[in-house]
Write a protein that holds these residues in place. Structure first.
Motif, PDB file in Angstrom:
ATOM      1  N   PRO A  63       0.867  -1.187   0.033  1.00 40.68           N
ATOM      2  CA  PRO A  63       0.155   0.000   0.097  1.00 40.68           C
ATOM      3  C   PRO A  63       0.970   1.161  -0.005  1.00 40.68           C
ATOM      4  O   PRO A  63       2.074   1.157   0.398  1.00 40.68           O
ATOM      5  N   VAL A  64       0.222   2.290  -0.484  1.00 40.74           N
ATOM      6  CA  VAL A  64       0.788   3.657  -0.406  1.00 40.74           C
ATOM      7  C   VAL A  64       1.100   4.005   1.073  1.00 40.74           C
ATOM      8  O   VAL A  64       0.373   3.666   1.833  1.00 40.74           O
ATOM      9  N   GLY A  65       2.267   4.348   1.445  1.00 39.49           N
ATOM     10  CA  GLY A  65       2.784   4.596   2.890  1.00 39.49           C
ATOM     11  C   GLY A  65       3.305   3.272   3.501  1.00 39.49           C
ATOM     12  O   GLY A  65       3.964   3.535   4.549  1.00 39.49           O
ATOM     13  N   ARG A  66       3.270   2.008   2.948  1.00 38.69           N
ATOM     14  CA  ARG A  66       3.644   0.903   3.346  1.00 38.69           C
ATOM     15  C   ARG A  66       3.417   0.611   4.711  1.00 38.69           C
ATOM     16  O   ARG A  66       4.228  -0.239   5.498  1.00 38.69           O
ATOM     17  N   GLY A  67       2.311   1.037   5.190  1.00 37.05           N
ATOM     18  CA  GLY A  67       1.792   0.750   6.565  1.00 37.05           C
ATOM     19  C   GLY A  67       2.398   2.001   7.843  1.00 37.05           C
ATOM     20  O   GLY A  67       1.900   1.772   8.704  1.00 37.05           O
ATOM     21  N   PRO A 125      -2.236   7.030   3.216  1.00 39.62           N
ATOM     22  CA  PRO A 125      -2.184   7.741   2.034  1.00 39.62           C
ATOM     23  C   PRO A 125      -2.568   9.154   2.171  1.00 39.62           C
ATOM     24  O   PRO A 125      -1.940  10.063   1.818  1.00 39.62           O
ATOM     25  N   GLU A 126      -3.771   9.345   2.776  1.00 37.93           N
ATOM     26  CA  GLU A 126      -4.200  10.535   2.990  1.00 37.93           C
ATOM     27  C   GLU A 126      -3.429  11.682   3.973  1.00 37.93           C
ATOM     28  O   GLU A 126      -3.128  12.582   3.887  1.00 37.93           O
ATOM     29  N   THR A 127      -2.842  10.704   4.830  1.00 41.37           N
ATOM     30  CA  THR A 127      -1.458  11.502   5.610  1.00 41.37           C
ATOM     31  C   THR A 127      -0.313  12.422   4.716  1.00 41.37           C
ATOM     32  O   THR A 127       0.090  13.416   4.882  1.00 41.37           O
ATOM     33  N   MET A 155       0.616  16.211   4.003  1.00 38.53           N
ATOM     34  CA  MET A 155       1.848  16.643   4.330  1.00 38.53           C
ATOM     35  C   MET A 155       2.254  17.553   2.950  1.00 38.53           C
ATOM     36  O   MET A 155       2.977  18.389   3.326  1.00 38.53           O
ATOM     37  N   ARG A 156       1.552  17.535   1.954  1.00 39.97           N
ATOM     38  CA  ARG A 156       1.811  18.197   0.798  1.00 39.97           C
ATOM     39  C   ARG A 156       1.074  19.585   0.655  1.00 39.97           C
ATOM     40  O   ARG A 156       1.170  20.394  -0.191  1.00 39.97           O
TER      41      ARG A 156
END
Length: 427
Positions: free
Chosen positions: A291-295, A299-301, A305-306
């Motif tokens: 997954p995006v973020g690798r756990g 992803p929404e975090t 941050m951007r």
């Protein structure tokens, strides 16, 4: 006579200001700038940037180009012991990006409120009293350098074998502050009013991580961020006798010792090009469905941050722990972080979250080469001038604008004077 002079001066001044504005705007927009290769020509860009790196490196360098989250081109240059994709470099402020990831893990756990006063989390040290409201210093503002801190840090570190300061003592006044830095982590401007880069703010975040997690900073960052992302060679606290560590070089190509730091969060990350490429890859799904973020983060975090938190000269320049280098082609930003430290450490990482493309460049022996080449990648990749490229070229841009403005002033003044004189003569 006075009227003719005034008219000539006014017209000339307007022409000069217009000319200067056009030069500055053109520099921001990249007018006349040529990319290293045509857009989409990955092979051509790889050849061009590799050539520049080899020609201008006077120490050690490691370069990885990333395409859709996967490394596609690697170059390693060394003037001393060989370096490779797993060689650890001391990357200076690039570590702030990783520190920000650690802070956000505690936010996701509900242990930190980004908008609560930082004093909420502190028992070992507090910001000294100031004429401003210290309760407005929040974690969100520390992450984005908008907390009103005026330390100006910059940490030079401590020589091998020399005791380092305690964290609390460094926050009070850093003994290894860069020349010209105040060195005291304190509120000197209205919190939230403006962007002002603060290494001390990230040292304060280091203390918050320790207070909230109950672990040392390095231990928490290893457990919560580095290991889960697969950055197993990276550390904020380099062990004695560590292997495969890049030698440090000054700008003349002379080896220099690697210092040790109290300010781990701000400047002490040791990482490899391969590990930073893994951080870039974590912003998109992995090849095996990771997954995006690798756990580590949702992803929404990572998207949050951007979100722009700080501006300079009307441009969005900073999110929560990441630099916003330029708009990308998808309504977002090219993000990442740079690092720079004495005597000649310069590191850069860039990521376009829309494509998963990026660049990692770690080097010693040149004070600005990594930032310069990363800026070339941004311009080639998205057609926009990198914000740090603008800063690096600001002096030459202003000189060029001044020369053109002076020429325009003189030309228009003489032209208007001549025309008014001729009109008067024929009247």
């Amino acid at each position: 006579m006075i009227r003719r002079i005034a008219l000539s001066f006014a017209a000339a001044l307007l022409a000069a200001l217009t000319c200067a504005a056009i030069i500055v705007f053109g520099a921001l927009e990249g007018w006349g700038r040529k990319p290293l290769a045509s857009f989409g020509d990955d092979a051509g860009f790889a050849v061009a940037i590799s050539k520049l790196l080899r020609a201008e490196t006077s120490g050690n360098a490691a370069l990885i180009l990333v395409k859709a989250g996967q490394p596609v081109h690697e170059v390693f240059v060394s003037r001393g012991a060989p370096v490779d994709r797993d060689t650890r470099f001391q990357v200076a402020s690039m570590g702030k990006w990783v520190t920000a990831l650690g802070i956000m893990t505690l936010v996701e756990q509900g242990k930190i409120d980004l908008d609560a006063p930082v004093s909420t989390y502190l028992t070992r040290w507090q910001l000294p009293a100031s004429e401003f409201d210290n309760s407005k210093v929040t974690v969100r503002r520390l992450l984005s350098h908008t907390a009103g801190l005026t330390d100006g840090l910059g940490y030079g570190g401590f020589a091998p074998g020399t005791p380092v300061q305690s964290l609390e003592a460094s926050l009070t006044r850093a003994a290894d502050a860069d020349p010209g830095s105040d060195g005291r982590t304190r509120v000197g401007h209205e919190p939230g009013a403006a962007f002002e880069y603060s290494g001390g703010g990230y040292t304060l975040l280091q203390l918050i991580v320790e207070e909230v997690s109950g672990q040392t900073f390095n231990a928490y960052m290893t457990d919560a961020v580095l290991a889960p992302l697969g950055m197993t060679g990276s550390t904020f606290l380099l062990e004695d006798g560590a292997k495969n560590v890049a030698e440090n070089f000054d700008a003349k190509g002379t080896k220099t010792p690697l210092p040790r730091y109290t300010a781990l969060a701000a400047t002490s990350l040791f990482t490899s090009a391969a590990d930073m490429a893994r951080l870039i890859a974590a912003h998109r799904p992995g090849p095996a469905g990771e997954p995006v973020g690798r756990g580590v983060l949702r992803p929404e975090t990572l998207v949050a941050m951007r979100k722009p938190q700080a501006q300079q000269y009307g441009a969005d320049v900073w999110g929560s722990g990441v630099v916003l280098y330029a708009p990308n082609r998808s309504g977002d930003f090219v993000i990442g972080h740079d690092g720079s430290n004495r005597p000649a450490i310069n590191t850069s990482a860039r990521l376009d979250p829309a494509t998963g493309d990026g660049i990692v460049l770690l080097e010693t022996g040149n004070r600005s080469l990594a930032t310069k080449l990363a800026g070339e990648w941004v311009y080639w990749s998205v057609g926009k001038v990198d914000s740090l490229t603008v800063v690096m070229e600001l002096r030459s841009t202003l000189v060029r604008a001044g020369l053109w403005a002076a020429g325009a002033f003189a030309a228009v003044f003489l032209l208007v004077w001549f025309l008014t004189q001729r009109r008067r003569a024929t009247a």
